[in-house]
Design a protein around this motif. Structure first.
Motif: not given
Length: 592
Positions: A54-77, A151-154
């Motif tokens: 389902h599009p909702a499931t795919i969207t949630v999975a993608a945003i979780l991965i991108l959130s992990r990337s933002l933290t790992a690269t220090g983009a938000t530090d 939309l992708i906040g939660t």
């Protein structure tokens, strides 16, 4: 009611009961509900696992991965460090922390935001001589409020947006949630910064700061091994097994300038020094049983921790940790990574019982001893978050701008209708891997798999509620119960009921169930479904009354020293404020 409707209602009652009970994980409960619906024939067998695509499931999975990337690269530090100068007045301190959390959560996972900012919050609280209880609950609530903005906040927003596509032909767009969500989040953050923190119970505000949580030096002792000791020739693991009735922990073996951890397998020799962690009585029992000689203490009767070597690390057990539900005695993961568990604390209080029998839970604070350079990998393996700021790998620092550019391009493509949200975010995930911004081995580690399983399992059940007419039965019951009342009152009632369910259930599960009910009520009132869907989105995303309503609330329980019922004191007036602010905003932006 038809037989299918009765069957579905029975499954829903069992689902809600098991989720509220909390003994079984919510993804397991969701799978059981799906399988029960399939066996009962209310969900077709060939559609049983359609929810995982389902599009909702795919969207949630993608945003979780991108959130992990933002933290790992220090983009938000660099954003997180902006809080350091604002530690003067309590209101400004909390206001900056909560505002940063809300801003970050609008575009990344709530738990990821909290994990990033919690070490900063604790360090700044320590510097300002404030209890963690004063800052952590506002921080958690700010991160939850920020999810309302896009939309992708939660996950509830994503679920509501994709459900609208099914009933109205088009989903909500990326920033359709912003007018209502931004005003509501602003009001909520202002409340927690100016008023809310004062409602934290005085007992919690007076509890020790993190640095004082473990007075571990009172429980550490040095013992020298004489030539007639019963420990000679045995490894530390063998000694622990032989003295398992004594509640003592062997932290390390010192031989000259070398230090050996318990799992090293080195046999004890005469002249070695053993570092023991235990209460005074247990230390005495172990020394007597092994024929050891207690070493020197300092002027206050303590063994200096510097004698132990290595580093001390405080960490909190995060949701989905491999330690959750395990006992210290049965869990060998910590030892395999070269760390020793010295102490644990729950709800702000050190645990002084038998450590080997302690069962880990989300929010527990651990005091670990080991090699500092191995800390990041070890904590990642444990599923724990450090309670101190983490260093950033130099190899990743230069990649942050590229990741931000990819993420911004995906948001822009979705906002201007060039690509659907799931496709845009999935392409962004692929780009992060192809450009080396996220190692392939870490690709799936950022996904909150229980949430994905829950969505994949409950989306077909939600579809069955509509196909069997069960949602119409519920909507009709609410309509009849509010007969003669204005549509505005019905809208408020829907939001309050949704909010109440989200306080005891998973927010995604609440959105899946309540979205079709909201549309059914709108149809009976002859109103647009949009304001009712927005009410469900707001209600499902706002869980502030208990530590079980949202993962963030569970995560801060240990470091903040909160009790179960501490949350409602700030959470209840905040939820009332949200209803009061969101209702007129919904009616203005999305007229009935």
């Amino acid at each position: 009611m038809t037989a299918d409707q009765i069957t579905l209602f029975a499954i829903l009652v069992a689902l809600f009961g098991l989720l509220a009970w909390g003994r079984w994980r919510y993804d397991v409960v969701a799978i059981l509900a799906l399988l029960a619906a399939v066996v009962a024939g209310v969900v077709p067998a060939d559609q049983a696992f359609a929810g995982f695509g389902h599009p909702a499931t795919i969207t949630v999975a993608a945003i979780l991965i991108l959130s992990r990337s933002l933290t790992a690269t220090g983009a938000t530090d660099w954003i997180a460090r902006a809080v350091r100068p604002a530690t003067g007045a309590t209101a400004s301190h909390i206001g900056v922390l909560s505002s940063l959390a809300a801003a970050l959560s609008a575009f990344m996972n709530n738990v990821g935001t909290l994990g990033l900012l919690m070490p900063v919050a604790l360090q700044s609280a320590r510097k300002a001589k404030r209890s963690p209880a004063v800052v952590l609950m506002p921080l958690s609530f700010g991160a939850i409020l920020g999810g309302l903005v896009t939309l992708i906040g939660t996950p509830p927003n994503i679920i509501i947006a994709t459900y609208r596509a099914e009933v109205a032909g088009a989903p909500f767009a990326m920033f359709d949630f912003t007018p209502v969500g931004a005003v509501t989040a602003f009001a909520g953050v202002a409340f927690v910064a100016l008023v809310g923190w004062r409602l934290v119970p005085a007992a919690a505000r007076q509890r020790a700061v993190s640095a004082e949580l473990f007075d571990i030096e009172h429980y550490i002792a040095e013992a020298r091994v004489p030539e007639d000791s019963a420990a000679l020739g045995k490894t530390l693991a063998e000694i622990e097994e032989a003295t398992k009735e004594i509640d003592a922990l062997l932290v390390a073996l010192l031989r000259g300038a070398r230090r050996y951890r318990p799992s090293s397998g080195v046999p004890v020799q005469a002249g070695d020094t053993l570092i023991i962690e235990a209460g005074p009585e247990e230390i005495d029992k172990l020394v007597t049983a092994l024929g050891l000689e207690l070493g020197p203490k300092d002027s206050e009767g303590k063994t200096p921790l510097g004698a132990v070597g290595g580093a001390l690390v405080e960490a909190v057990i995060a949701p989905r940790s491999r330690l959750e539900g395990q006992t210290v005695g049965s869990q060998r993961l910590i030892g395999r990574h070269g760390f020793t568990l010295l102490a644990v604390a729950r709800q702000g209080r050190p645990y002084r019982g038998r450590l080997k029998a302690f069962r880990f839970g989300v929010g527990d604070v651990l005091l670990l001893h080991g090699e500092a350079e191995r800390m990041p990998d070890a904590l990642a393996a444990f599923g724990c978050l450090p309670l101190a700021e983490r260093g950033l790998s130099l190899g990743q620092r230069g990649k942050a701008p590229y990741l931000i550019a990819i993420f911004a391009a995906a948001i822009a493509a979705a906002s201007f209708g060039l690509l659907s949200i799931p496709i845009a975010l999935s392409l962004a995930v692929v780009a992060t891997v192809l450009f080396g911004l996220l190692p392939v081995r870490e690709l799936y580690e950022g996904v909150d798999w229980p949430v994905i399983v829950l969505l994949g399992a409950l989306i077909p059940v939600g579809g069955a509620l509509e196909k069997t007419g069960a949602t119409e039965v519920i909507a009709e019951a609410i309509y009849q119960a509010t007969a003669g009342q204005s549509a505005v009152l019905v809208l408020v009632l829907l939001m309050v009921v949704t909010m109440t369910l989200s306080d005891i259930l998973n927010n995604a599960a609440t959105a899946v169930v309540m979205a079709p009910i909201g549309v059914g009520i709108a149809e009976r009132l002859g109103a647009s479904p949009d304001p009712f869907l927005m009410a469900v989105a707001i209600g499902a995303s706002c869980a502030f009354l208990t530590p079980i309503g949202h993962q963030n609330n569970a995560l801060i329980m240990g470091p903040g020293g909160y009790r179960f019922w501490d949350y409602w004191r700030m959470g209840l007036p905040l939820e009332i404020l949200i209803v009061a602010v969101a209702t007129p905003m919904i009616l203005w932006v999305w007229p009935l």
